[in-house]
Design a protein around this motif. Structure first.
Motif, PDB file in Angstrom:
ATOM      1  N   CYS A  79       0.838  -1.199   0.000  1.00 36.82           N
ATOM      2  CA  CYS A  79       0.000   0.000   0.000  1.00 36.82           C
ATOM      3  C   CYS A  79       0.873   1.248   0.000  1.00 36.82           C
ATOM      4  O   CYS A  79       0.573   2.236  -0.693  1.00 36.82           O
ATOM      5  N   PHE A  80       1.951   1.211   0.773  1.00 36.99           N
ATOM      6  CA  PHE A  80       2.844   2.364   0.819  1.00 36.99           C
ATOM      7  C   PHE A  80       3.542   2.582  -0.522  1.00 36.99           C
ATOM      8  O   PHE A  80       3.602   3.706  -1.039  1.00 36.99           O
ATOM      9  N   ALA A  81       4.059   1.528  -1.108  1.00 42.01           N
ATOM     10  CA  ALA A  81       4.775   1.650  -2.376  1.00 42.01           C
ATOM     11  C   ALA A  81       3.875   2.178  -3.482  1.00 42.01           C
ATOM     12  O   ALA A  81       4.347   2.801  -4.442  1.00 42.01           O
ATOM     13  N   TYR A  82       2.573   1.985  -3.332  1.00 43.72           N
ATOM     14  CA  TYR A  82       1.618   2.421  -4.358  1.00 43.72           C
ATOM     15  C   TYR A  82       1.593   3.942  -4.516  1.00 43.72           C
ATOM     16  O   TYR A  82       1.182   4.454  -5.556  1.00 43.72           O
ATOM     17  N   PHE A  83       2.059   4.673  -3.497  1.00 43.17           N
ATOM     18  CA  PHE A  83       2.105   6.131  -3.595  1.00 43.17           C
ATOM     19  C   PHE A  83       2.959   6.595  -4.768  1.00 43.17           C
ATOM     20  O   PHE A  83       2.745   7.682  -5.306  1.00 43.17           O
ATOM     21  N   ALA A  84       3.921   5.781  -5.157  1.00 41.60           N
ATOM     22  CA  ALA A  84       4.817   6.172  -6.246  1.00 41.60           C
ATOM     23  C   ALA A  84       4.111   6.219  -7.592  1.00 41.60           C
ATOM     24  O   ALA A  84       4.657   6.761  -8.560  1.00 41.60           O
ATOM     25  N   MET A  85       2.898   5.680  -7.665  1.00 38.95           N
ATOM     26  CA  MET A  85       2.149   5.705  -8.922  1.00 38.95           C
ATOM     27  C   MET A  85       1.610   7.095  -9.240  1.00 38.95           C
ATOM     28  O   MET A  85       1.131   7.341 -10.340  1.00 38.95           O
ATOM     29  N   PHE A  86       1.691   8.010  -8.285  1.00 38.99           N
ATOM     30  CA  PHE A  86       1.131   9.339  -8.455  1.00 38.99           C
ATOM     31  C   PHE A  86       2.237  10.391  -8.428  1.00 38.99           C
ATOM     32  O   PHE A  86       3.318  10.151  -7.895  1.00 38.99           O
ATOM     33  N   PRO A  87       1.986  11.574  -8.984  1.00 39.86           N
ATOM     34  CA  PRO A  87       3.006  12.624  -8.973  1.00 39.86           C
ATOM     35  C   PRO A  87       3.289  13.118  -7.561  1.00 39.86           C
ATOM     36  O   PRO A  87       2.484  12.926  -6.643  1.00 39.86           O
ATOM     37  N   ASP A 100       7.757  14.799  -0.201  1.00 39.95           N
ATOM     38  CA  ASP A 100       8.569  14.452  -1.373  1.00 39.95           C
ATOM     39  C   ASP A 100       9.559  13.333  -1.059  1.00 39.95           C
ATOM     40  O   ASP A 100       9.800  12.442  -1.893  1.00 39.95           O
ATOM     41  N   LEU A 101      10.154  13.369   0.134  1.00 37.82           N
ATOM     42  CA  LEU A 101      11.118  12.322   0.496  1.00 37.82           C
ATOM     43  C   LEU A 101      10.424  10.973   0.662  1.00 37.82           C
ATOM     44  O   LEU A 101      10.984   9.927   0.314  1.00 37.82           O
ATOM     45  N   VAL A 102       9.207  10.998   1.180  1.00 31.51           N
ATOM     46  CA  VAL A 102       8.419   9.758   1.306  1.00 31.51           C
ATOM     47  C   VAL A 102       8.075   9.230  -0.083  1.00 31.51           C
ATOM     48  O   VAL A 102       8.144   8.024  -0.341  1.00 31.51           O
ATOM     49  N   HIS A 103       7.723  10.139  -0.989  1.00 32.21           N
ATOM     50  CA  HIS A 103       7.410   9.745  -2.367  1.00 32.21           C
ATOM     51  C   HIS A 103       8.623   9.124  -3.031  1.00 32.21           C
ATOM     52  O   HIS A 103       8.518   8.121  -3.759  1.00 32.21           O
ATOM     53  N   ASP A 104       9.809   9.694  -2.793  1.00 31.53           N
ATOM     54  CA  ASP A 104      11.047   9.130  -3.351  1.00 31.53           C
ATOM     55  C   ASP A 104      11.283   7.713  -2.831  1.00 31.53           C
ATOM     56  O   ASP A 104      11.682   6.819  -3.597  1.00 31.53           O
ATOM     57  N   LEU A 105      11.033   7.522  -1.551  1.00 29.70           N
ATOM     58  CA  LEU A 105      11.208   6.192  -0.964  1.00 29.70           C
ATOM     59  C   LEU A 105      10.243   5.195  -1.588  1.00 29.70           C
ATOM     60  O   LEU A 105      10.629   4.071  -1.935  1.00 29.70           O
ATOM     61  N   ALA A 106       8.986   5.600  -1.764  1.00 26.32           N
ATOM     62  CA  ALA A 106       8.003   4.719  -2.389  1.00 26.32           C
ATOM     63  C   ALA A 106       8.431   4.357  -3.803  1.00 26.32           C
ATOM     64  O   ALA A 106       8.268   3.210  -4.243  1.00 26.32           O
ATOM     65  N   GLY A 107       9.002   5.336  -4.524  1.00 25.82           N
ATOM     66  CA  GLY A 107       9.479   5.065  -5.880  1.00 25.82           C
ATOM     67  C   GLY A 107      10.621   4.077  -5.902  1.00 25.82           C
ATOM     68  O   GLY A 107      10.724   3.241  -6.808  1.00 25.82           O
ATOM     69  N   ILE A 166      11.038   1.710  -3.798  1.00 27.07           N
ATOM     70  CA  ILE A 166      10.529   0.400  -3.381  1.00 27.07           C
ATOM     71  C   ILE A 166       9.672  -0.251  -4.448  1.00 27.07           C
ATOM     72  O   ILE A 166       9.693  -1.486  -4.623  1.00 27.07           O
ATOM     73  N   LEU A 167       8.928   0.568  -5.168  1.00 28.70           N
ATOM     74  CA  LEU A 167       7.990   0.014  -6.139  1.00 28.70           C
ATOM     75  C   LEU A 167       8.728  -0.720  -7.251  1.00 28.70           C
ATOM     76  O   LEU A 167       9.532  -0.165  -7.963  1.00 28.70           O
ATOM     77  N   GLN A 214      -1.137  -6.747 -21.321  1.00 30.06           N
ATOM     78  CA  GLN A 214      -0.086  -7.032 -20.351  1.00 30.06           C
ATOM     79  C   GLN A 214       0.160  -5.874 -19.388  1.00 30.06           C
ATOM     80  O   GLN A 214       0.984  -5.981 -18.487  1.00 30.06           O
ATOM     81  N   VAL A 215      -0.550  -4.752 -19.579  1.00 27.91           N
ATOM     82  CA  VAL A 215      -0.284  -3.568 -18.778  1.00 27.91           C
ATOM     83  C   VAL A 215      -0.744  -3.779 -17.336  1.00 27.91           C
ATOM     84  O   VAL A 215      -1.845  -4.258 -17.089  1.00 27.91           O
ATOM     85  N   ARG A 216       0.117  -3.423 -16.396  1.00 24.38           N
ATOM     86  CA  ARG A 216      -0.233  -3.483 -14.981  1.00 24.38           C
ATOM     87  C   ARG A 216      -0.659  -2.104 -14.479  1.00 24.38           C
ATOM     88  O   ARG A 216      -1.643  -1.968 -13.764  1.00 24.38           O
ATOM     89  N   TYR A 217       0.079  -1.052 -14.846  1.00 28.60           N
ATOM     90  CA  TYR A 217      -0.247   0.314 -14.460  1.00 28.60           C
ATOM     91  C   TYR A 217      -0.103   1.236 -15.659  1.00 28.60           C
ATOM     92  O   TYR A 217       0.744   1.035 -16.510  1.00 28.60           O
ATOM     93  N   PHE A 218      -0.950   2.253 -15.685  1.00 30.89           N
ATOM     94  CA  PHE A 218      -0.869   3.237 -16.756  1.00 30.89           C
ATOM     95  C   PHE A 218      -1.007   4.625 -16.156  1.00 30.89           C
ATOM     96  O   PHE A 218      -1.939   4.902 -15.408  1.00 30.89           O
ATOM     97  N   GLY A 219      -0.073   5.492 -16.461  1.00 34.40           N
ATOM     98  CA  GLY A 219      -0.127   6.867 -15.993  1.00 34.40           C
ATOM     99  C   GLY A 219       0.236   7.811 -17.112  1.00 34.40           C
ATOM    100  O   GLY A 219       1.126   7.528 -17.910  1.00 34.40           O
ATOM    101  N   TRP A 220      -0.471   8.954 -17.178  1.00 33.08           N
ATOM    102  CA  TRP A 220      -0.209   9.919 -18.233  1.00 33.08           C
ATOM    103  C   TRP A 220      -0.103  11.287 -17.583  1.00 33.08           C
ATOM    104  O   TRP A 220      -1.085  11.873 -17.170  1.00 33.08           O
TER     105      TRP A 220
END
Length: 443
Positions: free
Chosen positions: A84-92, A156-163, A165-166, A183-189
């Motif tokens: 759940c924590f690592a999922y934060f990296a999916m967002f800006p 921002d530092l927490v976001h970097d950590l999540a990135g 880990i992901l 085959q796509v697992r995640y999609f971000g634009w």
């Protein structure tokens, strides 16, 4: 930091470095929230590293914080919570999360699973979010009128950590060009708004419609804030879809009848009630698993009769029921079984009358049959033409009510003893043209 402090204070006393025990005491309070601190032999080396990081030079401070955050992550008590924590990296960075939306995304990923300690899914959702908050991995929380958390952010530092880990396969629209969507697992634009607006062009919508049916494992779909006018039939092939959002889609006029066959659909978000006010509408009787349905327009057609709400046993959050003039009896209103839905915290009842003779008595019977669960916190009643309110408007049956809004009740002559509602903080009484008395206020 020293320069900033000097601006607001003439006499600047530098904070001396804290003693070793003080550093470790502060860290334990934040890193082991609600958990037993590990044995001394297991954490002796960790303690030394943490204290050394905190006593380092200023130019190494950011790296030290990152290492401390990593330790906090390492001690998260569940592998699912770590996902759940690592999922934060999916967002800006600096993205503001809506709590309920974030939790539904976790659910769609399968991160939230009941266990022996927390057997109920609703408890798992709350526990996971609260743990991330307590471990200082979330910040800038926003509260609603009931002091419930609605939004939050990550540093921002927490976001970097999540990135860091992901470890997931990300979709790259430049290199893949859509050929391998299955085959796509995640999609971000992450594009400028003028490029995002291109999606609303007719040709683009057709291209999107053709491809969306191939995403057979899709569990969360948000088409909000678009100018889409009609949903593609291919959406009905998304049998794994759990959450569907079409908020602020002012050009969309209806949902698809075939969506009633989407057996995994749990949450429908739309803030344009007329989507449910079409001749072709969802057969809500088949969608028995839906948990979130913000609007329901009562009608006589199949799928719009008020008893359909009774089949949705797991409804939660907010619910607005429109067109209550179409309900004829107390018994018919009771088929909603709202008394048995403890997770609905806000109810809005709306009538639209031509003020025909006899509507006063009918409205009284219908509202009496729409008794809510005692957990209700907000109740809104508009254009009700009864002369009195039902007996369930009391402290025993509405013990947790915080907000009450009664509007357009122009034939009402009597209001119950609202002073007995001990948690009531917000009260609106609008358009009472024939009001004669309000029940006595009991201290």
């Amino acid at each position: 930091m020293k320069q900033v402090a000097s601006i607001v204070a003439e006499d600047l006393d530098m904070l001396r470095r804290l003693a070793r025990d003080h550093y470790w005491s502060i860290f334990k309070q934040r890193a082991f929230v609600g958990e037993e601190v590990p044995k001394a032999e297991e954490i002796l080396s960790v303690e030394t590293k943490i204290v050394e990081m905190c006593q380092g030079e200023d130019d190494k401070w950011e790296n030290s914080i990152k290492k401390i955050l990593k330790l906090s992550y390492d001690y998260l008590p569940s592998p699912h919570l770590k996902k759940c924590f690592a999922y934060f990296a999916m967002f800006p960075k600096d993205f503001e999360f809506e709590k309920d939306q974030l939790i539904q995304l976790w659910m769609a990923e399968g991160f939230l699973r009941p266990c022996q300690e927390t057997p109920l899914m609703k408890d798992v959702r709350n526990k996971f979010f609260q743990l991330l908050l307590q471990y200082s991995l979330l910040q800038d929380v926003k509260l609603d009128e009931f002091n419930n958390i609605t939004h939050c952010k990550t540093h921002d530092l927490v976001h970097d950590l999540a990135g860091d880990i992901l470890m997931s396969k990300l979709f790259d629209q430049k290199s893949i060009r859509g050929e391998n969507l299955s085959q796509v697992r995640y999609f971000g634009w992450n594009s400028p708004s003028d490029q995002m607006d291109m999606i609303n062009e007719p040709g683009r919508i057709k291209e999107l419609s053709a491809k969306i049916g191939k995403l057979i494992y899709l569990r969360y779909l948000d088409l909000s804030d678009t100018q889409i006018k009609a949903l593609p039939n291919s959406i009905c092939k998304l049998y794994n879809l759990q959450t569907f959002r079409v908020n602020d889609c002012s050009s969309l006029r209806m949902l698809l009848e075939e969506m009633a066959n989407m057996i995994s659909l749990r949450h429908i978000y739309c803030n344009y009630y007329y989507i449910f006010d079409m001749q072709i509408s969802l057969n809500m009787g088949q969608l028995t698993c839906v948990q979130t349905l913000e609007f329901f327009k009562v009608g006589s057609e199949k799928g719009r009769r008020i008893e359909k709400l009774g089949h949705l046993k797991n409804l939660r959050g907010e619910l607005t029921i429109r067109g209550l003039q179409s309900v004829r009896t107390k018994e018919e209103a009771r088929t909603t079984y709202l008394q048995e839905k403890p997770n609905i915290y806000k109810l809005t009842y709306l009538w639209s009358h031509n003020e025909s003779e006899g509507c006063e008595i009918n409205d009284e019977h219908v509202l009496d049959g729409l008794q809510s669960h005692p957990n209700l916190k907000t109740l809104v009643v508009e254009n009700y033409l009864g002369t009195i309110f039902p007996s369930w408007f009391n402290k025993e049956l509405l013990p947790n009510l915080v907000m009450l809004k009664l509007s357009g009740c122009k034939k009402c002559k009597e209001i119950p003893s609202l002073g007995q509602l001990k948690f009531l903080r917000h009260l609106e009484l609008i358009g009472f043209l024939e009001l004669e008395c309000i029940g006595p206020v009991v201290p």
